[in-house]
Write an enzyme that holds these catalytic residues in place. Structure first.
Site, PDB file in Angstrom:
ATOM      1  N   ARG A  15       2.320 -11.789  -1.441  1.00 53.70           N
ATOM      2  CA  ARG A  15       0.942 -12.099  -1.044  1.00 53.70           C
ATOM      3  C   ARG A  15       0.329 -13.151  -1.963  1.00 53.70           C
ATOM      4  O   ARG A  15       0.750 -13.335  -3.096  1.00 53.70           O
ATOM      5  CB  ARG A  15       0.072 -10.836  -1.124  1.00 53.70           C
ATOM      6  CG  ARG A  15       0.439  -9.744  -0.147  1.00 53.70           C
ATOM      7  CD  ARG A  15      -0.319  -9.903   1.144  1.00 53.70           C
ATOM      8  NE  ARG A  15       0.028  -8.882   2.129  1.00 53.70           N
ATOM      9  CZ  ARG A  15      -0.628  -8.707   3.265  1.00 53.70           C
ATOM     10  NH1 ARG A  15      -1.683  -9.467   3.543  1.00 53.70           N
ATOM     11  NH2 ARG A  15      -0.263  -7.784   4.123  1.00 53.70           N
ATOM     12  N   ARG A  30       0.847  -1.196   0.000  1.00 54.36           N
ATOM     13  CA  ARG A  30       0.000   0.000   0.000  1.00 54.36           C
ATOM     14  C   ARG A  30       0.885   1.249   0.000  1.00 54.36           C
ATOM     15  O   ARG A  30       2.030   1.222   0.432  1.00 54.36           O
ATOM     16  CB  ARG A  30      -0.893   0.024   1.235  1.00 54.36           C
ATOM     17  CG  ARG A  30      -1.946  -1.046   1.278  1.00 54.36           C
ATOM     18  CD  ARG A  30      -2.756  -0.962   2.568  1.00 54.36           C
ATOM     19  NE  ARG A  30      -3.352   0.358   2.747  1.00 54.36           N
ATOM     20  CZ  ARG A  30      -2.923   1.258   3.619  1.00 54.36           C
ATOM     21  NH1 ARG A  30      -1.909   1.016   4.412  1.00 54.36           N
ATOM     22  NH2 ARG A  30      -3.521   2.427   3.718  1.00 54.36           N
ATOM     23  N   SER A  59       0.048  -7.353  12.652  1.00 50.19           N
ATOM     24  CA  SER A  59       0.957  -8.305  12.013  1.00 50.19           C
ATOM     25  C   SER A  59       2.002  -8.795  13.007  1.00 50.19           C
ATOM     26  O   SER A  59       2.580  -8.012  13.772  1.00 50.19           O
ATOM     27  CB  SER A  59       1.654  -7.635  10.830  1.00 50.19           C
ATOM     28  OG  SER A  59       2.562  -8.509  10.213  1.00 50.19           O
ATOM     29  N   LYS A  82      -8.384  -2.843   0.611  1.00 52.82           N
ATOM     30  CA  LYS A  82      -8.402  -1.981   1.793  1.00 52.82           C
ATOM     31  C   LYS A  82      -9.221  -0.708   1.571  1.00 52.82           C
ATOM     32  O   LYS A  82      -9.757  -0.145   2.529  1.00 52.82           O
ATOM     33  CB  LYS A  82      -6.970  -1.632   2.215  1.00 52.82           C
ATOM     34  CG  LYS A  82      -6.207  -2.826   2.788  1.00 52.82           C
ATOM     35  CD  LYS A  82      -6.933  -3.454   3.985  1.00 52.82           C
ATOM     36  CE  LYS A  82      -6.123  -4.536   4.662  1.00 52.82           C
ATOM     37  NZ  LYS A  82      -6.852  -5.195   5.774  1.00 52.82           N
ATOM     38  N   LYS A  87      -2.289 -13.908  14.820  1.00 56.85           N
ATOM     39  CA  LYS A  87      -3.719 -13.958  14.520  1.00 56.85           C
ATOM     40  C   LYS A  87      -4.055 -15.092  13.551  1.00 56.85           C
ATOM     41  O   LYS A  87      -4.982 -15.870  13.782  1.00 56.85           O
ATOM     42  CB  LYS A  87      -4.160 -12.602  13.944  1.00 56.85           C
ATOM     43  CG  LYS A  87      -5.625 -12.521  13.528  1.00 56.85           C
ATOM     44  CD  LYS A  87      -6.052 -11.078  13.343  1.00 56.85           C
ATOM     45  CE  LYS A  87      -5.328 -10.385  12.235  1.00 56.85           C
ATOM     46  NZ  LYS A  87      -5.968 -10.579  10.906  1.00 56.85           N
ATOM     47  N   THR A  88      -3.290 -15.178  12.469  1.00 56.59           N
ATOM     48  CA  THR A  88      -3.560 -16.216  11.471  1.00 56.59           C
ATOM     49  C   THR A  88      -3.310 -17.606  12.049  1.00 56.59           C
ATOM     50  O   THR A  88      -4.118 -18.524  11.883  1.00 56.59           O
ATOM     51  CB  THR A  88      -2.682 -15.993  10.229  1.00 56.59           C
ATOM     52  OG1 THR A  88      -2.978 -14.696   9.687  1.00 56.59           O
ATOM     53  CG2 THR A  88      -2.946 -17.047   9.182  1.00 56.59           C
ATOM     54  N   HIS A 138     -11.418  -5.472  12.297  1.00 57.71           N
ATOM     55  CA  HIS A 138     -10.291  -6.069  11.588  1.00 57.71           C
ATOM     56  C   HIS A 138      -9.858  -7.279  12.399  1.00 57.71           C
ATOM     57  O   HIS A 138      -9.096  -7.160  13.353  1.00 57.71           O
ATOM     58  CB  HIS A 138      -9.156  -5.048  11.469  1.00 57.71           C
ATOM     59  CG  HIS A 138      -7.998  -5.518  10.652  1.00 57.71           C
ATOM     60  ND1 HIS A 138      -6.726  -5.043  10.832  1.00 57.71           N
ATOM     61  CD2 HIS A 138      -7.921  -6.413   9.636  1.00 57.71           C
ATOM     62  CE1 HIS A 138      -5.911  -5.634   9.974  1.00 57.71           C
ATOM     63  NE2 HIS A 138      -6.609  -6.455   9.240  1.00 57.71           N
ATOM     64  N   ASP A 150      -9.828 -11.904   8.150  1.00 58.36           N
ATOM     65  CA  ASP A 150      -9.366 -10.510   8.167  1.00 58.36           C
ATOM     66  C   ASP A 150     -10.421  -9.447   8.483  1.00 58.36           C
ATOM     67  O   ASP A 150     -10.127  -8.504   9.199  1.00 58.36           O
ATOM     68  CB  ASP A 150      -8.733 -10.178   6.818  1.00 58.36           C
ATOM     69  CG  ASP A 150      -7.817  -8.968   6.874  1.00 58.36           C
ATOM     70  OD1 ASP A 150      -7.038  -8.860   7.835  1.00 58.36           O
ATOM     71  OD2 ASP A 150      -7.874  -8.134   5.950  1.00 58.36           O
TER      72      ASP A 150
END
Length: 555
Positions: A344, A63, A254, A217, A258-259, A236, A273
């Site tokens: 990604r 981004r 990050s 996003k 979480k994942t 989120h 997400d």
């Protein structure tokens, strides 16, 4: 012949008029056809496994926050926190110029792709999103990440409020026309890219950013703005559901796990997400996943690895891999970050095995705020009161390791409001208050889980054993932490359990794991001071409930 705009029409009317006259407009192609177009037009290469590999210009490997804007309209200006560093205002006149340039550029393209999808698995607030682009790969990305149009879309509160997204990922603006309007680059030049959301007119433009996450996003930001107006809390987070139907939400920046922690073989995944929490319960916004690939290991993340790298005919596979190192033989080196650390993959949720296909669940029974505290001073788990939960939601804390390559290992405190600062445009009291109200209304338990360091800071202590963290998460989800005895941490104002199943009691109180107790006190007070300073800077004049402020460490 050049494009002749209808200057008296609305932007939507101008867009529709242009599309009606364009030679090749391809609406809602099926996935197989889109994949074939991507390959035929050389927008990606077919990898050995059947996925689609693509590489982006240097400025599009992630981004571009400084080129990301929200159009500022007088009528709605007071609903947005313009003091937040990511809410960069853009004048409506500049947006009009961007829109006109986008239409003229689309008019000159050989073909135009359109996808009509929605964001939101709960059709009562599914947002119709019409994406118009010249790239088959962008159309495929929106087909992957956004959801099919539900049959009952007329029941959505947004049924007549479609959002239009114009995406020209590889075109650049004539920067000379935008001097003084868009970002000035080092050296005095003006940026030739812009990612803009006009929340009032419900139009977005991605111009010059080929990073697919720019589209994702932008729409997430739109949902985060529109949903609170309908009494729905956007989050989120990842979400999963146990065999008894109990829903859990995991929020974290990050590197906090979480994942990893949401991929539980005992629980079905709703999404990884973006979710909404409404009076109906929990619902995923998306239809796919957009996962980081750097250092991905098949043995540690088998579900994600298989979703991306399983072997299939490319017309069936079609996962999109961005900026990963691929060798001529068609295989990848995911440890090679020379292109970017932000490689990604975009793939449909259905490529995962343990999912809940509807992507909806009831009200969350348990909410976990994940942090990776490299100071080693936060407890591995703490139960949060309503006010404490609102405070830690506002702060969105984790710590990052800065300068390790030069031997500087002091952790840097990182705060990202609601664990998603760049994408939460409204005034902060709106999101925090909604969380508190929903906790009261639906009885969710909120726990802070530190997946960071124990026994000392980074360089001295060690990272929390993932097996112990999993036991903590399981205890929270099962309700085993609801009836144990708690003690308040005097510095961080959180309630620490005296016991937790299958976790040594001495680990639960971080000071016990430090050899130098005085060093612990100094480090803890330093982190608490960081909290207080950030709160005063970000929220000192934002009307935050004094009871929430009182829960802030260092206060």
């Amino acid at each position: 012949m050049g494009y002749d705009p209808i200057t008296t029409a609305t932007q939507r009317e101008q867009l529709d008029a242009m599309l009606s006259k364009h030679a090749v407009v391809l609406p809602d192609l099926d996935r197989r056809t889109l994949i074939q177009d991507v390959v035929d037009r050389k927008e990606a290469l077919v990898a050995g496994c059947g996925a689609l590999a693509t590489w982006l210009p240097t400025e599009s490997t992630g981004r571009s926050p400084k080129d990301t804007y929200i159009v500022r309209h007088d009528a709605s200006a007071d609903t947005i926190d313009w003091d937040s560093p990511n809410n960069i205002p853009l004048e409506p006149e500049t947006f009009d110029m961007l829109f006109a340039d986008a239409l003229e550029t689309l008019w000159g393209k050989e073909r135009v792709y359109i996808t009509n999808r929605v964001v939101g698995a709960d059709s009562s607030y599914a947002l119709p999103v019409r994406t118009i682009t010249d790239r088959a790969l962008t159309a495929l990305f929106t087909e992957t990440m956004f959801r099919p149009m539900p049959e009952d879309i007329a029941s959505s509160c947004f049924a007549d409020r479609e959002f239009v997204l114009l995406a020209l990922p590889f075109d650049k603006l004539d920067a000379s026309r935008y001097q003084g309007r868009l970002r000035k680059l080092p050296g005095g030049r003006t940026s030739n890219m812009a990612v803009v959301a006009d929340l009032d007119r419900r139009v977005g433009i991605v111009y010059g950013s080929a990073y697919a996450g720019s589209c994702k996003k932008l729409i997430f930001t739109v949902m985060n703005y529109m949903l609170p107006g309908e009494g729905i809390l956007p989050l989120h987070c990842s979400a999963n559901e146990g065999p008894d139907g109990d829903c859990a939400l995991l929020l974290g920046l990050s590197g906090t796990g979480k994942t990893t922690l949401s991929a539980d073989p005992r629980r079905a995944l709703l999404g990884d997400d973006e979710h909404g929490w409404s009076p109906n319960g929990t619902a995923n916004f998306e239809y796919g996943c957009y996962a980081k690939l750097i250092n991905l290991r098949e043995d540690k993340e088998p579900e994600i690895y298989n979703a991306v790298f399983h072997e299939a005919d490319y017309r069936v596979h079609g996962a999109i891999i961005e900026d990963a190192m691929m060798y001529p033989q068609g295989f990848f080196d995911l440890d090679d970050g020379r292109i970017t650390e932000n490689s990604r993959a975009s793939y449909p949720l259905r490529f995962l095995n343990n999912i809940k296909p509807s992507s909806v669940s009831g009200h969350p029974k348990t909410i976990l705020f994940l942090t990776a505290d490299a100071n080693g001073v936060l407890p591995p788990v703490a139960k949060l009161t309503r006010e404490e939960a609102m405070l830690w939601f506002l702060m969105g804390y984790t710590s990052k390791l800065a300068g390790t390559e030069t031997g500087i290992t002091d952790p840097v405190s990182t705060f990202s409001r609601f664990f998603a600062e760049p994408f939460m445009p409204r005034n902060p009291d709106v999101y925090a208050t909604m969380l508190g109200e929903y906790m009261d209304r639906y009885g969710a338990n909120v726990y802070l889980v530190n997946t960071g360091w124990s026994g000392g800071p980074f360089g001295v202590g060690a990272r929390m054993d993932i097996s112990l963290t999993r036991e903590i998460v399981q205890a929270a989800l099962s309700g085993a932490l609801e009836d144990v005895e708690y003690v308040e941490d005097p510095i961080f104002h959180v309630m620490v359990p005296k016991t937790c199943p299958n976790v040594p009691s001495e680990v639960l109180w971080p000071k016990n794991t430090w050899e130098d107790k005085n060093a612990y006190d100094e480090r803890a007070k330093k982190l608490a001071s960081d909290f207080a300073k950030h709160f005063d800077k970000a929220y000192g004049d934002k009307g935050i409930d004094p009871a929430v402020e009182a829960a802030c460490p260092g206060k």
